[in-house]
Design an enzyme around this catalytic site. Sequence first.
Site, PDB file in Angstrom:
ATOM      1  N   ASN A  87       0.964  -1.302  -0.122  1.00 42.55           N
ATOM      2  CA  ASN A  87       0.103   0.088   0.113  1.00 42.55           C
ATOM      3  C   ASN A  87       0.905   1.348  -0.235  1.00 42.55           C
ATOM      4  O   ASN A  87       1.802   1.386   0.815  1.00 42.55           O
ATOM      5  CB  ASN A  87      -0.911  -0.140   1.205  1.00 42.55           C
ATOM      6  CG  ASN A  87      -1.927  -1.057   1.188  1.00 42.55           C
ATOM      7  OD1 ASN A  87      -2.519  -1.233  -0.214  1.00 42.55           O
ATOM      8  ND2 ASN A  87      -2.296  -1.718   2.276  1.00 42.55           N
ATOM      9  N   HIS A 100       6.330  -1.665   3.485  1.00 46.19           N
ATOM     10  CA  HIS A 100       6.135  -2.888   4.060  1.00 46.19           C
ATOM     11  C   HIS A 100       5.387  -3.842   2.884  1.00 46.19           C
ATOM     12  O   HIS A 100       4.588  -3.114   2.345  1.00 46.19           O
ATOM     13  CB  HIS A 100       5.579  -3.139   5.219  1.00 46.19           C
ATOM     14  CG  HIS A 100       4.091  -2.216   5.396  1.00 46.19           C
ATOM     15  ND1 HIS A 100       4.397  -1.004   5.760  1.00 46.19           N
ATOM     16  CD2 HIS A 100       3.086  -2.796   5.309  1.00 46.19           C
ATOM     17  CE1 HIS A 100       3.031  -0.789   5.697  1.00 46.19           C
ATOM     18  NE2 HIS A 100       2.247  -1.754   5.457  1.00 46.19           N
ATOM     19  N   HIS A 102       2.672  -6.904   2.310  1.00 43.55           N
ATOM     20  CA  HIS A 102       1.917  -7.811   2.835  1.00 43.55           C
ATOM     21  C   HIS A 102       1.730  -9.058   2.249  1.00 43.55           C
ATOM     22  O   HIS A 102       1.946  -9.109   1.042  1.00 43.55           O
ATOM     23  CB  HIS A 102       0.389  -7.268   3.016  1.00 43.55           C
ATOM     24  CG  HIS A 102       0.273  -6.065   3.620  1.00 43.55           C
ATOM     25  ND1 HIS A 102      -0.685  -6.046   5.090  1.00 43.55           N
ATOM     26  CD2 HIS A 102       0.390  -4.592   3.232  1.00 43.55           C
ATOM     27  CE1 HIS A 102      -0.675  -4.779   5.072  1.00 43.55           C
ATOM     28  NE2 HIS A 102      -0.097  -3.968   4.326  1.00 43.55           N
TER      29      HIS A 102
END
Length: 113
Positions: A87, A100, A102
């Site tokens: 994101n 990061h 996911h």
Amino acid sequence: MNDCVFCKIGAGDIPSTMLHKDEDVYVIADINPKAPTHLLIIPLEHVGALTDDAPGRTAVLGRMVEVASEMAKQEGIASSGYRLIINQGPDSGQEVPHLHLHLLAGRRLGAMG
Ligand code: AMP
Ligand code: ZN
């Protein structure tokens, strides 16, 4: 970054169960899982916006994907499948402004959007 939750977890200032840690990245289970398997692959070094210039970022992104694939094997979901998501920014719903990845798996994830 002093007030960054993922920097603090990486530095051990916030306790967590690390599923993997090396010199570049660490892996934790998401605190609010959206699938039976929901891991976060996080660089130890603070990387803010994906669109900012950051030296070494290509290598870090490569390492994050590599570790995600290793985790998929370790979790036994490599052949059933999984989804990797980054994101970036408000329209994506990004909550933590530290890069990061996911890793979601363990159920049919449905259409993107
Ligand atoms: P994003 O919306 O892409 O920024 O995702 C941030 C994710 O981090 C969310 O799915 C949160 O549930 C997760 N999260 C936030 N704080 C923690 C924490 N302390 N430990 C594990 N996961 C967290
Ligand atoms: Zn950070």
